[in-house]
Each structure stands twice: as structure tokens, then as C-alpha cells.
Write a protein that holds these residues in place. Structure first.
Motif, short mmCIF file in Angstrom:
data_model
loop_
_atom_site.label_atom_id
_atom_site.label_comp_id
_atom_site.label_asym_id
_atom_site.label_seq_id
_atom_site.Cartn_x
_atom_site.Cartn_y
_atom_site.Cartn_z
N ALA A 25 6.43 -18.27 6.38
CA ALA A 25 7.86 -18.41 6.65
C ALA A 25 8.68 -18.38 5.37
O ALA A 25 9.76 -17.80 5.32
CB ALA A 25 8.13 -19.69 7.44
N ALA A 26 8.18 -18.99 4.30
CA ALA A 26 8.91 -19.04 3.04
C ALA A 26 9.03 -17.65 2.43
O ALA A 26 10.08 -17.27 1.91
CB ALA A 26 8.24 -20.00 2.07
N GLY A 27 7.96 -16.88 2.47
CA GLY A 27 7.95 -15.55 1.89
C GLY A 27 8.41 -14.46 2.84
O GLY A 27 8.57 -13.31 2.45
N GLN A 28 8.61 -14.82 4.13
CA GLN A 28 8.99 -13.86 5.16
C GLN A 28 8.02 -12.68 5.18
O GLN A 28 8.42 -11.51 5.12
CB GLN A 28 10.43 -13.40 4.98
N THR A 29 6.72 -13.01 5.26
CA THR A 29 5.69 -11.98 5.33
C THR A 29 4.65 -12.35 6.38
O THR A 29 4.50 -13.50 6.76
CB THR A 29 4.97 -11.80 3.98
N LEU A 30 3.92 -11.33 6.80
CA LEU A 30 2.76 -11.48 7.67
C LEU A 30 1.59 -10.84 6.94
O LEU A 30 1.71 -9.72 6.45
CB LEU A 30 3.00 -10.78 9.01
N THR A 31 0.46 -11.54 6.89
CA THR A 31 -0.70 -11.03 6.15
C THR A 31 -1.90 -10.92 7.08
O THR A 31 -2.20 -11.83 7.84
CB THR A 31 -1.05 -11.98 4.99
N CYS A 32 -2.58 -9.78 6.98
CA CYS A 32 -3.81 -9.57 7.75
C CYS A 32 -4.96 -10.26 7.01
O CYS A 32 -5.16 -10.02 5.82
CB CYS A 32 -4.09 -8.08 7.89
N SER A 33 -5.69 -11.09 7.72
CA SER A 33 -6.80 -11.81 7.08
C SER A 33 -8.01 -10.92 6.83
O SER A 33 -8.89 -11.26 6.05
CB SER A 33 -7.20 -13.02 7.93
N GLN A 34 -8.05 -9.75 7.45
CA GLN A 34 -9.18 -8.85 7.23
C GLN A 34 -8.92 -7.84 6.11
O GLN A 34 -9.65 -7.79 5.13
CB GLN A 34 -9.55 -8.11 8.51
N CYS A 35 -7.87 -7.05 6.23
CA CYS A 35 -7.61 -6.01 5.22
C CYS A 35 -6.67 -6.49 4.12
O CYS A 35 -6.48 -5.80 3.13
CB CYS A 35 -7.08 -4.74 5.87
N ARG A 36 -6.06 -7.66 4.30
CA ARG A 36 -5.17 -8.30 3.32
C ARG A 36 -3.85 -7.55 3.11
O ARG A 36 -3.14 -7.81 2.16
CB ARG A 36 -5.86 -8.54 1.97
N ARG A 37 -3.51 -6.63 4.01
CA ARG A 37 -2.19 -5.98 3.91
C ARG A 37 -1.12 -7.03 4.18
O ARG A 37 -1.30 -7.93 5.00
CB ARG A 37 -2.06 -4.87 4.94
N VAL A 38 0.01 -6.87 3.49
CA VAL A 38 1.14 -7.79 3.65
C VAL A 38 2.30 -7.01 4.25
O VAL A 38 2.74 -5.99 3.69
CB VAL A 38 1.55 -8.40 2.30
N PHE A 39 2.79 -7.49 5.39
CA PHE A 39 3.90 -6.86 6.10
C PHE A 39 5.14 -7.73 5.95
O PHE A 39 5.07 -8.94 6.13
CB PHE A 39 3.56 -6.70 7.60
N GLU A 52 4.37 1.05 5.04
CA GLU A 52 5.28 0.16 4.32
C GLU A 52 4.62 -1.15 3.90
O GLU A 52 5.24 -1.97 3.22
CB GLU A 52 6.51 -0.12 5.16
N ALA A 53 3.40 -1.37 4.31
CA ALA A 53 2.69 -2.60 3.95
C ALA A 53 2.26 -2.58 2.51
O ALA A 53 1.95 -1.52 1.96
CB ALA A 53 1.48 -2.79 4.85
N ARG A 54 2.26 -3.75 1.89
CA ARG A 54 1.72 -3.89 0.54
C ARG A 54 0.22 -4.16 0.68
O ARG A 54 -0.21 -4.86 1.59
CB ARG A 54 2.38 -5.05 -0.19
N THR A 55 -0.54 -3.61 -0.22
CA THR A 55 -1.98 -3.85 -0.23
C THR A 55 -2.33 -4.76 -1.39
O THR A 55 -1.55 -4.90 -2.33
CB THR A 55 -2.75 -2.53 -0.34
N PRO A 56 -3.50 -5.39 -1.34
CA PRO A 56 -3.89 -6.28 -2.45
C PRO A 56 -3.81 -5.54 -3.79
O PRO A 56 -4.26 -4.41 -3.90
CB PRO A 56 -5.33 -6.65 -2.11
N GLY A 57 -3.16 -6.17 -4.75
CA GLY A 57 -3.04 -5.58 -6.07
C GLY A 57 -1.83 -4.68 -6.25
O GLY A 57 -1.53 -4.25 -7.35
N SER A 58 -1.09 -4.42 -5.17
CA SER A 58 0.11 -3.59 -5.30
C SER A 58 1.29 -4.46 -5.70
O SER A 58 1.33 -5.64 -5.37
CB SER A 58 0.41 -2.83 -4.01
N PRO A 59 2.27 -3.91 -6.39
CA PRO A 59 3.43 -4.70 -6.79
C PRO A 59 4.25 -5.14 -5.59
O PRO A 59 4.27 -4.46 -4.56
CB PRO A 59 4.24 -3.75 -7.67
N ALA A 60 4.90 -6.26 -5.72
CA ALA A 60 5.71 -6.81 -4.62
C ALA A 60 7.00 -6.06 -4.41
O ALA A 60 7.48 -5.36 -5.20
CB ALA A 60 6.03 -8.27 -4.90
#
Length: 60
Positions: A25-39, A52-60
């Protein structure tokens, strides 16, 4: 703006594994626990597009 807990409960990663997403809620993101993509959640709307998802190691 916070997401409805009932909505968070049914959201899943749009990739083929359809793993439930973890809401930050603080970061306003959803993260997949398997592939670690951040939406991002924009104006209370989850953006569940793989392109449009960020992947592990990609810039924010």
C-alpha cells in the motif's frame, strides 16, 4: 488511495503461472511472489501489463 482487500485477494500475475500478488500500500505496487515482477497501481487501478511491469534488477 488503497485497493479494496477483496480485489487484492483475487488479483494474480498475468503471466502463465497466475500466482497471487502481494500488495504494498505504501509503494502502490503489486509484486508476484514467483517471477518477482512489480506492477504499479495508478490512481487506484492495478496496471497488470507484462510490458509495463518492472523486473528484478530493473530501475524503478
Amino acid at each position: 488511495m488503497s485497493l479494496d482487500p477483496a480485489l487484492v485477494e483475487i488479483l494474480a500475475c498475468p503471466d502463465t503461472h497466475h500466482t497471487p500478488l502481494e500488495y504494498d500500500a505504501a509503494g502502490q505496487t503489486l509484486t508476484c511472489s514467483q517471477c518477482r515482477r512489480v506492477f504499479e497501481v495508478r490512481d487506484g487501478i492495478p496496471v497488470l501489463l507484462l510490458d509495463e511491469a518492472r523486473t528484478p534488477g530493473s530501475p524503478a
